[in-house]
Every structure is written in structure tokens, then in C-alpha cells.
Scaffold this active site. Structure first.
Site, PDB file in Angstrom:
ATOM      1  N   ARG A 150       0.679  -1.345  -0.075  1.00 56.33           N
ATOM      2  CA  ARG A 150       0.122   0.033   0.022  1.00 56.33           C
ATOM      3  C   ARG A 150       0.809   1.210   0.094  1.00 56.33           C
ATOM      4  O   ARG A 150       0.623   2.206  -0.642  1.00 56.33           O
ATOM      5  CB  ARG A 150      -1.061   0.054   1.327  1.00 56.33           C
ATOM      6  N   ASP A 170       8.723  -7.095  -6.284  1.00 51.74           N
ATOM      7  CA  ASP A 170       7.671  -7.416  -5.208  1.00 51.74           C
ATOM      8  C   ASP A 170       7.221  -8.787  -5.857  1.00 51.74           C
ATOM      9  O   ASP A 170       6.530  -8.855  -6.741  1.00 51.74           O
ATOM     10  CB  ASP A 170       6.585  -6.610  -5.001  1.00 51.74           C
ATOM     11  N   ARG A 231      11.133   0.072   7.395  1.00 52.95           N
ATOM     12  CA  ARG A 231      11.433  -0.445   8.705  1.00 52.95           C
ATOM     13  C   ARG A 231      13.233  -0.566   8.694  1.00 52.95           C
ATOM     14  O   ARG A 231      13.823  -0.908   7.906  1.00 52.95           O
ATOM     15  CB  ARG A 231      11.000  -1.868   8.923  1.00 52.95           C
ATOM     16  N   GLU A 260      16.242   1.364  17.396  1.00 52.99           N
ATOM     17  CA  GLU A 260      15.941   2.482  17.799  1.00 52.99           C
ATOM     18  C   GLU A 260      15.454   2.782  19.241  1.00 52.99           C
ATOM     19  O   GLU A 260      15.196   1.613  19.835  1.00 52.99           O
ATOM     20  CB  GLU A 260      14.723   2.910  16.981  1.00 52.99           C
ATOM     21  N   HIS A 278      12.716   8.635  12.878  1.00 49.68           N
ATOM     22  CA  HIS A 278      11.420   7.720  12.677  1.00 49.68           C
ATOM     23  C   HIS A 278      10.297   8.545  12.586  1.00 49.68           C
ATOM     24  O   HIS A 278       9.358   8.712  13.456  1.00 49.68           O
ATOM     25  CB  HIS A 278      11.369   6.612  13.713  1.00 49.68           C
ATOM     26  N   LEU A 279      10.105   9.473  11.722  1.00 46.05           N
ATOM     27  CA  LEU A 279       8.974  10.504  11.561  1.00 46.05           C
ATOM     28  C   LEU A 279       8.115  10.192  10.421  1.00 46.05           C
ATOM     29  O   LEU A 279       7.162  10.751  10.232  1.00 46.05           O
ATOM     30  CB  LEU A 279       9.703  11.922  11.163  1.00 46.05           C
ATOM     31  N   GLY A 280       8.047   9.035   9.862  1.00 36.74           N
ATOM     32  CA  GLY A 280       7.216   8.717   8.942  1.00 36.74           C
ATOM     33  C   GLY A 280       5.565   8.805   9.136  1.00 36.74           C
ATOM     34  O   GLY A 280       4.828   9.150   8.435  1.00 36.74           O
ATOM     35  N   ALA A 281       5.544   8.494  10.448  1.00 35.93           N
ATOM     36  CA  ALA A 281       3.826   8.557  10.922  1.00 35.93           C
ATOM     37  C   ALA A 281       3.704   9.918  11.777  1.00 35.93           C
ATOM     38  O   ALA A 281       2.576  10.045  12.215  1.00 35.93           O
ATOM     39  CB  ALA A 281       3.449   7.498  11.577  1.00 35.93           C
TER      40      ALA A 281
END
Length: 532
Positions: A150, A170, A231, A260, A278-281
Site C-alpha cells: 500500500r 515484489d 523498517r 531505535e 523515525h518520523l514517517g507517521a
């Protein structure tokens, strides 16, 4: 008693609004361990983010706990195995951050292409060195997407707007699907050799851990720029640092790390590496979506509905609207089967027939399994631990489907053989009257019924003869048990008959045996189908 939902970390107001009207919403500081454990003792559900640890001790403290909800994607702070063993559902918000994560990958790619971070730092130190920070354009370049899930798809769609050539690796995506997205599927080696930019979008699994290591980084196109906002651990960070040092990799954008928090890495020594914690979200929208999604899941779970985002439920996924009314039917059939059979059979078949099989009906097997064990084990039985209970007791539950059905639009049957060879069969359907769905029992063994599957039901098998209805009515009346409805089914006059009664109150095993003896019944059973 109103169910208690414990909020252990901050949630968006919209998420709290979902819960406020139906539940007792309480708050606790999830990082205060003693306070958390004390509060869990009265909680039916707990919602956390990343700071609160819900381990085996916390789950054991929540004797009433039915749901653990993580307002986010990762579940590193939740012991899912311990929850599953206790029948506690674990839910997260798997799609809440997909847009934010895809945009973060794009941001890192752009920053790496144009030296944005280091140029900004230089200017803030009072330097004006335009020539030092000459970058590259993205238009016309080949962008390799490792993982076309996704987030990978969202990233590819955004990169297409830059006029890039998109290739992807993939093994679980069909070429036709990739072609619809304007992406050409290739092997990993070909992607490494052809790509000017590489962005990784894979889950962290034993198969993907270290997917891009020393050997893979020797295959890359010289001057490639690599981004990982998925990840940590998917790329060997030491090997990546070596590849940057010798110039094979011209730039790196990292949002995630193998361990982390990470505040020290050989990659941090390079100006052409953009690294963020780790700012992706970490967007307001993603955080709000995560809280709202898990609040809705908690509400569904506590109301007894199926929860699509439950991560430890077999047959998880979206349940079609047409299938949902059959969930309580399958569960009730499982309960009736166990009562009539006098225990759980070694193997059980859940037979689903009718037009409903145009949908995925695998969840009906799960619902029936939940019903099978509801009255035979001490612990609470849920969609989560029902398969474990079956496996622990050596019970195999099989699903079979057929489009053919006689007399009903859809029919569900639970069938199984007892050790003595006796086969027990219970069937039912759902009838809609335009206002509500009514769950109906249509048969027990070979006896046809037309009975609402609700309340307390009593079943008596006996030799058909005059006076039985009066006798059982008198006996139950004297015992203070009121009969709401009664049906008698028989194969032939004077043969074996099945009497089914709906009564207003529960009936103990001793009274049931006495009732059976009063009419010389060969078998008797009671089951409580009252909605919890």
C-alpha cells in the site's frame, strides 16, 4: 455494567468522541507502571500508542480485558502472544499512516537529491556555498520501488508525477497489477543495477531482514541514492556506510534504523546522508487517523462485532455486509451443537450454503468455533483464542461451501460425530423482516424446526405418545419455569420426537435431568442463547 475503556496515552478528540457515549472512558499515564496495572484491573479495553508497554504482566492484571488497541501500526510494545493466549483481541491502525509514510519517503528522496539538509545547515552557519550543493533532477530518472504494497503504491504514484521511469521488485504482486500502476516488475538484481533512486517499502520479516546487504550494494548503479522510510534492518547499515564512503552510493535518506532510538551511526558522518528520527507517521493527520481507527475497533469489539483490524484473529480482514448477520447465527449454532451433543466432537464441519458464498465466508467457521467452546471452558472464548482452544483439544473444524440450498436463501449447518459414532447436526438461517435480522434454528439432527435462536432453549428427545406436552408443562410450571414457546417435531406418529422449548429463565443440570425423567426422554439438553 458499562464497559471501561482505559486511555493510556493522548488521543485525538474525535477518537474520544467515538467512545464517550457508550463507555466509561478513563485515563491513566501509561508510563506510570503501578498506576497502569491498577487501572487495568477494571478495564475492558486499553488504548496505547508507543510509550506504554502492554506485556504479559499487564495483560494478566486486566482480568476483564477484552481488547488492547495500539493507535499506530507497530506492535513492538504489545505482547500479542500473551494476549492471544488470554483471548484478548489486539488491534492496531494499519492504514492510518500510509499517506504520511509515502510522503516521508518522497521528502527524503528530494532532500537527498538536492542536498537540502546539509545546505540548510551550512547557510545557518553563515556560509553561502551554492556550487558545493549542486544536486540532480528526478525527471527522467529510473526509480526502483522495493515492495509494492500500500505504501509502495502511494510512493510510486507520487513519483510518477515527476516524470520518472518506475520499476519495482515484489514477488507477491502480479505483473498485470503493476502495469496498471505504470510500474514494470523486475527482479531485485535488475532493480539494483538500473535504478537511479531506490526506495524501500517492505515489512520487517525474517525473509526481508538484511535484504540489501554487502553483495546487493555491490550491484547498484554507481551514483544511486537510496531511501528507507519503511523498517530498520532491511538494509545493512554498516554495508551502506561503506558504499557511501567509496562513492558507489551518492546519497541516503533514512527514517528508520535497525535499533531505535539510534543516536550514533557511521552513516551520520556523511553530509550526503539525511537521517531523521523515525518520523514517517509523525503528522497530525496520521496520529488523528490512528486514534480514530482504533477507537472504532474498540467500539466494535466491545459491542460483540467482528473487528477487521484485529491482528491476532484468524480470518481477519473485511467482512462483507451480507456475511455480518450470519456471524451470530454461526456462533449460536456452535453453542446449540455442543449442548445437544453433550460435548465437543473430535471433528466438526461448518457447512455454508446459498448465494452468500459469493462472499468470503471463512469467518463463519471462526464464529462457529467460538460458539462450540463457549460453555465447555472456564476462560472467556473470543474470536482470538477459539482456534487455540480447538487445537489444544485436538478438535478439527472444517469449512465447506455450496451454492445449492433448498428452502432457504442461505443455510449454515454445524455437523460433527461423537466418539460413539453418533452424528449431530444443527442448522439455521437468518430471516430479515425489514426491520431486524432474526436468527432461526431450522433443524436439529433430522428434525425440522422453525424457532427463534434466542433466550434459553431446552431440547428433549423421546418416544412420541400422548400426554407428553402436558406432563413437561406441568413439571416446569411447578418448578417455577415459565414456557415462552414450544415446538414438537417428529418423523412419524409414534416414532422418535424432538420437543424444543424456549423458557424465561435458566435451568440447572439437576432440574433438566428431572424434567427429562418425567417424560422418559432419551436425551435432554439446555443452552442459553441470551445476548450478552
Amino acid at each position: 455494567m458499562t464497559p471501561v475503556v482505559l486511555i493510556a496515552e493522548e488521543l485525538a478528540p474525535a477518537a474520544l468522541d467515538v467512545l464517550a457515549h457508550d463507555f466509561d472512558v478513563r485515563h491513566v499515564d501509561g508510563t506510570d507502571r503501578p498506576a497502569l496495572l491498577a487501572a487495568l484491573a477494571e478495564a475492558d479495553a486499553v488504548i496505547v500508542r508507543s510509550a506504554t508497554k502492554i506485556d504479559a504482566e499487564a495483560i494478566a492484571a486486566g482480568s476483564r480485558l477484552k481488547v488492547v488497541a495500539r493507535a499506530g501500526v507497530g506492535l513492538d510494545n504489545v505482547d500479542s502472544a500473551a494476549a492471544t493466549a488470554r483471548g484478548v483481541m489486539v488491534v492496531n491502525a494499519p492504514t492510518s499512516n500510509i499517506v504520511s509514510a509515502a510522503e516521508q519517503a518522497v521528502a527524503l528522496l528530494l532532500a537527498v537529491a538536492r542536498h537540502t539538509a546539509v545546505a540548510s545547515a551550512s547557510l545557518k552557519k553563515g556560509e553561502w556555498k551554492r556550487s558545493k550543493f549542486t544536486g540532480v533532477e528526478i525527471q527522467g530518472k529510473t526509480v526502483g520501488v522495493v515492495g509494492l504494497g500500500r505504501i509502495g503504491v502511494l510512493f510510486a504514484q507520487r513519483m510518477a508525477a515527476f516524470g520518472t521511469r518506475l520499476i519495482a521488485y515484489d514477488p507477491y504482486v502480479q505483473p498485470a497489477r503493476a502495469a496498471q500502476l505504470g510500474v514494470r516488475l523486475v527482479g531485485l538484481e535488475e532493480l539494483l543495477r538500473e535504478s537511479d533512486f531506490i526506495s524501500v517499502h517492505l515489512p520487517k520479516t525474517p525473509e526481508t531482514l538484511g535484504l540489501i546487504g554487502v553483495n546487493e550494494l555491490k550491484m547498484v548503479k554507481p551514483g544511486v541514492r537510496i531511501v528507507n522510510a519503511a523498517r530498520g534492518g532491511l538494509i545493512d547499515e554498516a554495508a551502506l556506510a561503506d558504499a557511501v564512503a567509496d562513492g558507489r552510493v551518492a546519497g541516503v535518506g533514512l527514517d528508520v534504523f535497525a535499533k531505535e532510538p539510534c543516536t550514533d551511526s557511521p552513516l551520520f558522518a556523511f553530509d550526503n546522508v539525511v537521517a531523521v528520527p523515525h518520523l514517517g507517521a509523525s503528522t497530525a493527520e496520521a496520529q488523528d487517523k490512528a486514534g480514530l481507527a482504533v477507537a472504532k475497533s474498540v467500539k466494535l469489539a466491545l459491542q460483540g462485532e467482528f473487528v477487521p483490524d484485529a491482528v491476532n484473529v484468524q480470518a481477519g480482514g473485511v467482512v462483507a455486509e451480507a456475511v455480518r448477520p450470519l456471524l451470530p447465527l454461526a456462533e449460536k449454532l456452535g453453542k446449540v451443537f455442543t449442548a445437544v451433543a453433550g460435548g465437543v466432537a473430535a471433528s466438526v464441519t461448518v457447512d455454508v450454503r446459498g448465494e452468500i458464498i459469493a462472499n468470503d465466508v471463512s469467518v463463519l467457521k471462526l464464529a462457529a468455533t467460538k460458539g462450540l467452546f463457549g460453555a465447555v471452558v472456564e476462560e472467556q472464548v473470543t474470536y482470538v483464542n477459539a482456534p487455540l482452544l480447538a487445537a489444544d483439544r485436538g478438535v478439527e473444524v472444517e469449512l465447506v461451501t455450496s451454492a445449492e440450498v433448498v428452502g432457504h436463501k442461505n443455510l449454515v449447518t454445524v455437523r460433527g460425530a461423537k466418539p460413539n459414532g453418533r452424528v449431530v447436526t444443527v442448522s439455521g438461517t437468518v430471516v430479515s423482516n425489514g426491520f431486524r435480522d432474526q436468527v432461526k434454528l431450522t433443524a436439529v439432527d433430522d428434525f425440522d424446526l422453525e424457532l427463534d435462536a434466542e433466550g434459553v432453549l431446552l431440547f428433549f428427545r423421546y418416544a412420541d405418545r400422548p400426554g407428553i406436552v402436558g406432563t413437561i408443562g406441568t413439571f416446569l410450571g411447578q418448578a417455577g419455569v415459565n414456557i415462552a414457546s414450544m415446538q414438537v417435531s417428529r418423523r412419524a406418529a409414534g416414532g422418535e420426537a424432538l420437543m424444543t422449548l424456549t423458557v424465561d429463565s435458566g435451568i440447572g443440570a439437576e432440574l433438566l435431568q428431572q424434567a427429562a425423567a418425567s417424560i422418559g426422554a432419551t436425551a435432554a439438553a439446555a443452552v442459553d442463547l441470551t445476548e450478552e
